[in-house]
Design an enzyme around this catalytic site. Sequence first.
Site, PDB file in Angstrom:
ATOM      1  CB  SER A 109      22.766 -14.697 -11.079  1.00 19.16           C
ATOM      2  OG  SER A 109      22.304 -14.401 -12.381  1.00 19.16           O
ATOM      3  CG  HIS A 110      21.753 -17.945 -14.242  1.00 15.51           C
ATOM      4  ND1 HIS A 110      21.329 -16.698 -13.826  1.00 15.51           N
ATOM      5  CD2 HIS A 110      20.745 -18.790 -13.933  1.00 15.51           C
ATOM      6  CE1 HIS A 110      20.121 -16.778 -13.322  1.00 15.51           C
ATOM      7  NE2 HIS A 110      19.739 -18.032 -13.363  1.00 15.51           N
ATOM      8  CG  ASP A 116      21.214 -11.440  -9.228  1.00 15.57           C
ATOM      9  OD1 ASP A 116      22.411 -11.797  -9.133  1.00 15.57           O
ATOM     10  OD2 ASP A 116      20.718 -11.016 -10.278  1.00 15.57           O
TER      11      ASP A 116
HETATM   12  P1  NDP Z   1      19.560  -7.870 -14.940  1.00 17.30           P
HETATM   13  O1  NDP Z   1      18.524  -6.998 -14.343  1.00 17.30           O
HETATM   14  O2  NDP Z   1      20.878  -7.943 -14.308  1.00 17.30           O
HETATM   15  O3  NDP Z   1      19.810  -7.429 -16.462  1.00 17.30           O
HETATM   16  C1  NDP Z   1      18.749  -7.468 -17.370  1.00 17.30           C
HETATM   17  C2  NDP Z   1      19.173  -6.913 -18.712  1.00 17.30           C
HETATM   18  O4  NDP Z   1      19.343  -5.497 -18.579  1.00 17.30           O
HETATM   19  C3  NDP Z   1      20.493  -7.459 -19.221  1.00 17.30           C
HETATM   20  O5  NDP Z   1      20.401  -7.623 -20.593  1.00 17.30           O
HETATM   21  C4  NDP Z   1      21.497  -6.356 -18.833  1.00 17.30           C
HETATM   22  O6  NDP Z   1      22.614  -6.297 -19.720  1.00 17.30           O
HETATM   23  C5  NDP Z   1      20.645  -5.123 -18.977  1.00 17.30           C
HETATM   24  N1  NDP Z   1      21.066  -4.026 -18.110  1.00 17.30           N
HETATM   25  C6  NDP Z   1      21.363  -4.088 -16.792  1.00 17.30           C
HETATM   26  N2  NDP Z   1      21.680  -2.854 -16.331  1.00 17.30           N
HETATM   27  C7  NDP Z   1      21.582  -2.013 -17.405  1.00 17.30           C
HETATM   28  C8  NDP Z   1      21.787  -0.602 -17.584  1.00 17.30           C
HETATM   29  N3  NDP Z   1      22.169   0.172 -16.581  1.00 17.30           N
HETATM   30  N4  NDP Z   1      21.583  -0.098 -18.808  1.00 17.30           N
HETATM   31  C9  NDP Z   1      21.202  -0.870 -19.850  1.00 17.30           C
HETATM   32  N5  NDP Z   1      21.011  -2.190 -19.743  1.00 17.30           N
HETATM   33  C10 NDP Z   1      21.187  -2.761 -18.535  1.00 17.30           C
HETATM   34  O7  NDP Z   1      18.986  -9.346 -15.180  1.00 17.30           O
HETATM   35  P2  NDP Z   1      17.972 -10.181 -14.270  1.00 17.30           P
HETATM   36  O8  NDP Z   1      18.448 -10.052 -12.870  1.00 17.30           O
HETATM   37  O9  NDP Z   1      16.592  -9.809 -14.590  1.00 17.30           O
HETATM   38  O10 NDP Z   1      18.265 -11.643 -14.813  1.00 17.30           O
HETATM   39  C11 NDP Z   1      19.550 -12.212 -14.615  1.00 17.30           C
HETATM   40  C12 NDP Z   1      19.664 -13.506 -15.354  1.00 17.30           C
HETATM   41  O11 NDP Z   1      18.896 -14.503 -14.722  1.00 17.30           O
HETATM   42  C13 NDP Z   1      19.216 -13.490 -16.823  1.00 17.30           C
HETATM   43  O12 NDP Z   1      20.271 -13.982 -17.590  1.00 17.30           O
HETATM   44  C14 NDP Z   1      18.042 -14.444 -16.855  1.00 17.30           C
HETATM   45  O13 NDP Z   1      17.908 -15.194 -18.054  1.00 17.30           O
HETATM   46  C15 NDP Z   1      18.366 -15.368 -15.696  1.00 17.30           C
HETATM   47  N6  NDP Z   1      17.179 -16.036 -15.204  1.00 17.30           N
HETATM   48  C16 NDP Z   1      16.975 -17.337 -15.537  1.00 17.30           C
HETATM   49  C17 NDP Z   1      15.835 -17.990 -15.140  1.00 17.30           C
HETATM   50  C18 NDP Z   1      15.549 -19.387 -15.563  1.00 17.30           C
HETATM   51  O14 NDP Z   1      14.483 -19.880 -15.262  1.00 17.30           O
HETATM   52  N7  NDP Z   1      16.440 -20.061 -16.252  1.00 17.30           N
HETATM   53  C19 NDP Z   1      14.840 -17.334 -14.310  1.00 17.30           C
HETATM   54  C20 NDP Z   1      15.140 -15.941 -14.049  1.00 17.30           C
HETATM   55  C21 NDP Z   1      16.287 -15.332 -14.472  1.00 17.30           C
HETATM   56  P3  NDP Z   1      24.082  -6.845 -19.232  1.00 17.30           P
HETATM   57  O15 NDP Z   1      23.943  -8.329 -19.207  1.00 17.30           O
HETATM   58  O16 NDP Z   1      25.024  -6.366 -20.289  1.00 17.30           O
HETATM   59  O17 NDP Z   1      24.345  -6.252 -17.885  1.00 17.30           O
HETATM   60  O1  PYC Z   2      17.692 -16.875 -11.105  1.00 14.76           O
HETATM   61  O2  PYC Z   2      15.512 -16.797 -10.969  1.00 14.76           O
HETATM   62  C1  PYC Z   2      16.560 -17.380 -11.256  1.00 14.76           C
HETATM   63  C2  PYC Z   2      16.484 -18.747 -11.820  1.00 14.76           C
HETATM   64  C3  PYC Z   2      15.444 -19.609 -11.780  1.00 14.76           C
HETATM   65  C4  PYC Z   2      15.850 -20.747 -12.441  1.00 14.76           C
HETATM   66  C5  PYC Z   2      17.122 -20.566 -12.850  1.00 14.76           C
HETATM   67  N1  PYC Z   2      17.481 -19.323 -12.477  1.00 14.76           N
END
Ligand code: NDP
Ligand code: PYC
Length: 352
Positions: A50-51, A191
Amino acid sequence: MTDTAAAIHLSYIELVALLERIFVRHRVSQENAAILAQNCAGCERDGALSHGIFRMAGYVSSLESGWVDGKAIPQVEDVGPAFVRVDAKGGFAQPALSAARPLLIEKIKENGVAVLAIRRSHHFSALWPDVEPFAEAGYVALSVVNSMACVVPHGGRKAVFGTNPMAFASPRAGAAPFVFDQASSAIAHGDVQIAARAGHELRPGTGVDRDGQATTDPRHVLAGGALLPFGGHKGNSIALMVEILSAALTGGYFSGEFDWSGHKGAQTPFTGQFFIVIDPTRGGNAVFAERVAGICDLVLDAGQERLPGDRRHATRAQNEKTGIPLSAQDHAKLLALAGDEDFALDPVSHPR
Ligand code: NDP
Ligand code: PYC
């Protein structure tokens, strides 16, 4: 990768070089381009899709709109024995972190702990690349960043919060650092975009449409709807904490505060980012990393299938062996963004 067959495999170095060319072609200084390219290629290599390269059209669109300054030179300020502040000057957060890192490490060595407050910064990536290197260097790190208002507070009617992630990294004896990185919304915005493109439904309880009605259709969320915090009131409080630390404390904007309406194509949130970094040896426990490994083992022995970070590290190990898989279509889009004359599409009007 969304296409069924991976036609191209690039090494990390090759992907970084290609992404660097794209950034430099679109108003980013060479120094900042190197940092952003490593960050984005690292996401793709680790399967943080997703990034990863999915985001390149958005970076380009934002840069070309004039909303973010790719050439910004961050200003690092020493504001206390354990406090570093950075004005990112309207540029990306990662060059600001890179500029502040030496002073931050100096202060951690001196005091055992230091905080870093970045303001006037754009963050468009995953957070784990910001914290994992601290754990690799022996430190414990926590970081939060706020984004753009697309999350309705628990029980509320109007989007106030960003998807506001929090990432944590700790050294772990005998293994890669323990790292988690998660949005405080039920799903990351990236996502939702990927689900919309692939025609997939969202899990129930993830979002609402423009009328505030529950929906599992990602297109309805994107067309004036909003997301919900994860875990009801509990995720809500984390999202609020992230706004406080990333914006109120740093001097950055809240997720609903900045106005990008004058910059058609703007996609990168203009907010702030906060870090706490700790030297765990100051806790007086000489076996900190062994203790971390111990609790991780207990969790796995108790039946948790895997730890956060495990999937990513396994994907990295695999892609380091075989190369990073890209579909021919995605590779062609990157070449077009880089200005390869065989793929001279207009990047902004041909988003991924
Ligand atoms: P996920 O829900 O995919 O994963 C969250 C964490 O949980 C990860 O560390 C993942 O590890 C872990 N995980 C997932 N499934 C399992 C499991 N079954 N058992 C144990 N651990 C698990 O992430 P999000 O969708 O919440 O976020 C995705 C990305 O988006 C992140 O990197 C976040 O920083 C980014 N983001 C960035 C934003 C911004 O403003 N820049 C805003 C919002 C999100 P693993 O990676 O090993 O799967
Ligand atoms: O995936 O929610 C997100 C996000 C916001 C800014 C960058 N990624």
